[in-house]
Write a protein that holds these residues in place. Structure first.
Motif, PDB file in Angstrom:
ATOM      1  N   ALA A  23     -50.267  -6.578 -24.353  1.00  0.00           N
ATOM      2  CA  ALA A  23     -51.245  -5.520 -24.144  1.00  0.00           C
ATOM      3  C   ALA A  23     -51.861  -5.048 -25.456  1.00  0.00           C
ATOM      4  O   ALA A  23     -53.050  -4.814 -25.539  1.00  0.00           O
ATOM      5  CB  ALA A  23     -50.604  -4.352 -23.409  1.00  0.00           C
ATOM      6  N   GLY A  24     -51.068  -4.924 -26.519  1.00  0.00           N
ATOM      7  CA  GLY A  24     -51.590  -4.432 -27.777  1.00  0.00           C
ATOM      8  C   GLY A  24     -51.953  -5.526 -28.763  1.00  0.00           C
ATOM      9  O   GLY A  24     -52.362  -5.241 -29.873  1.00  0.00           O
ATOM     10  N   SER A  25     -51.789  -6.784 -28.374  1.00  0.00           N
ATOM     11  CA  SER A  25     -52.061  -7.867 -29.319  1.00  0.00           C
ATOM     12  C   SER A  25     -53.564  -8.082 -29.462  1.00  0.00           C
ATOM     13  O   SER A  25     -54.331  -7.833 -28.546  1.00  0.00           O
ATOM     14  CB  SER A  25     -51.374  -9.163 -28.861  1.00  0.00           C
ATOM     15  N   PRO A  26     -53.981  -8.544 -30.651  1.00  0.00           N
ATOM     16  CA  PRO A  26     -55.413  -8.761 -30.872  1.00  0.00           C
ATOM     17  C   PRO A  26     -55.950  -9.859 -29.966  1.00  0.00           C
ATOM     18  O   PRO A  26     -55.242 -10.793 -29.619  1.00  0.00           O
ATOM     19  CB  PRO A  26     -55.501  -9.173 -32.341  1.00  0.00           C
ATOM     20  N   GLY A  27     -57.203  -9.727 -29.596  1.00  0.00           N
ATOM     21  CA  GLY A  27     -57.828 -10.741 -28.760  1.00  0.00           C
ATOM     22  C   GLY A  27     -58.541 -11.784 -29.597  1.00  0.00           C
ATOM     23  O   GLY A  27     -58.782 -11.593 -30.791  1.00  0.00           O
ATOM     24  N   LEU A  28     -58.893 -12.878 -28.970  1.00  0.00           N
ATOM     25  CA  LEU A  28     -59.611 -13.953 -29.644  1.00  0.00           C
ATOM     26  C   LEU A  28     -61.122 -13.722 -29.674  1.00  0.00           C
ATOM     27  O   LEU A  28     -61.826 -14.385 -30.431  1.00  0.00           O
ATOM     28  CB  LEU A  28     -59.329 -15.290 -28.950  1.00  0.00           C
ATOM     29  N   GLU A  29     -61.604 -12.805 -28.879  1.00  0.00           N
ATOM     30  CA  GLU A  29     -63.039 -12.582 -28.797  1.00  0.00           C
ATOM     31  C   GLU A  29     -63.599 -12.136 -30.140  1.00  0.00           C
ATOM     32  O   GLU A  29     -62.975 -11.362 -30.852  1.00  0.00           O
ATOM     33  CB  GLU A  29     -63.375 -11.521 -27.743  1.00  0.00           C
ATOM     34  N   SER A  99     -54.575 -12.077 -35.946  1.00  0.00           N
ATOM     35  CA  SER A  99     -54.556 -10.647 -36.222  1.00  0.00           C
ATOM     36  C   SER A  99     -55.967 -10.117 -35.967  1.00  0.00           C
ATOM     37  O   SER A  99     -56.834 -10.861 -35.526  1.00  0.00           O
ATOM     38  CB  SER A  99     -54.120 -10.377 -37.672  1.00  0.00           C
ATOM     39  N   ASN A 100     -56.188  -8.865 -36.252  1.00  0.00           N
ATOM     40  CA  ASN A 100     -57.512  -8.282 -36.023  1.00  0.00           C
ATOM     41  C   ASN A 100     -58.590  -8.918 -36.893  1.00  0.00           C
ATOM     42  O   ASN A 100     -59.766  -8.862 -36.554  1.00  0.00           O
ATOM     43  CB  ASN A 100     -57.482  -6.772 -36.259  1.00  0.00           C
ATOM     44  N   ASP A 101     -58.197  -9.519 -38.028  1.00  0.00           N
ATOM     45  CA  ASP A 101     -59.198 -10.093 -38.928  1.00  0.00           C
ATOM     46  C   ASP A 101     -58.906 -11.525 -39.388  1.00  0.00           C
ATOM     47  O   ASP A 101     -59.641 -12.065 -40.205  1.00  0.00           O
ATOM     48  CB  ASP A 101     -59.396  -9.193 -40.149  1.00  0.00           C
ATOM     49  N   GLU A 102     -57.867 -12.156 -38.859  1.00  0.00           N
ATOM     50  CA  GLU A 102     -57.525 -13.511 -39.274  1.00  0.00           C
ATOM     51  C   GLU A 102     -57.073 -14.361 -38.082  1.00  0.00           C
ATOM     52  O   GLU A 102     -56.319 -13.907 -37.227  1.00  0.00           O
ATOM     53  CB  GLU A 102     -56.405 -13.464 -40.320  1.00  0.00           C
ATOM     54  N   LEU A 103     -57.571 -15.609 -38.056  1.00  0.00           N
ATOM     55  CA  LEU A 103     -57.198 -16.575 -37.027  1.00  0.00           C
ATOM     56  C   LEU A 103     -56.904 -17.895 -37.719  1.00  0.00           C
ATOM     57  O   LEU A 103     -57.758 -18.432 -38.426  1.00  0.00           O
ATOM     58  CB  LEU A 103     -58.340 -16.757 -36.013  1.00  0.00           C
ATOM     59  N   LYS A 116     -62.492 -12.899 -39.341  1.00  0.00           N
ATOM     60  CA  LYS A 116     -63.390 -12.313 -38.349  1.00  0.00           C
ATOM     61  C   LYS A 116     -64.610 -11.718 -39.032  1.00  0.00           C
ATOM     62  O   LYS A 116     -64.477 -10.958 -40.001  1.00  0.00           O
ATOM     63  CB  LYS A 116     -62.664 -11.250 -37.531  1.00  0.00           C
ATOM     64  N   GLN A 117     -65.764 -12.094 -38.533  1.00  0.00           N
ATOM     65  CA  GLN A 117     -67.032 -11.611 -39.087  1.00  0.00           C
ATOM     66  C   GLN A 117     -67.336 -10.242 -38.476  1.00  0.00           C
ATOM     67  O   GLN A 117     -67.167 -10.038 -37.280  1.00  0.00           O
ATOM     68  CB  GLN A 117     -68.132 -12.609 -38.739  1.00  0.00           C
TER      69      GLN A 117
END
Length: 119
Positions: A23-29, A99-103, A116-117
């Motif tokens: 539920a709280g994990s970052p999404g891929l979108e 994460s919120n800014d890294e994939l 993430k841009q």
């Protein structure tokens, strides 16, 4: 007719744990980019939309069309354009980090580090 729950409380517990962990994990979108090899001042990547649509960022020959997450795997499909031919593809990547800014994606020996841009 009476039915019996063969999973007992385990099914409810598993569903609750799955919901809690994700539920709280970052999404891929979002728009994920990396420097273009040899042209580090320019970026390329992929845009992943909530409805499963995908598109390429700064790539004329690799055209992403859709994406789906299957556990820790990201499946991307689209078309590769070049030399007068169009080839459909489906690629699977292991999600190594999100994460919120890294994939970080991995496919065999290839690792792709996206950031993430900002929108």
């Amino acid at each position: 007719m009476k039915t019996k729950n063969i999973f007992g409380g385990f099914g409810v517990l598993a569903a609750a744990l799955l919901t809690a962990c994700c539920a709280g994990s970052p999404g891929l979108e979002g728009k994920w980019v990396e420097p273009i090899p040899g042209m580090e001042d320019q970026m390329q990547g992929i845009s992943l939309e909530k409805d499963g649509k995908a598109s390429s960022i700064n790539s004329a020959t690799l055209q992403y069309k859709s994406w789906v997450r299957q556990g820790d795997t990201l499946v991307l499909s689209g078309q590769s354009l070049g030399n007068g031919q169009t080839i459909d593809f489906v690629d699977s990547y292991q999600i190594e980090k999100l994460s919120n800014d890294e994939l970080v994606l991995k496919n065999g020996d290839m690792t792709i580090n996206y950031t993430k841009q900002a929108e």
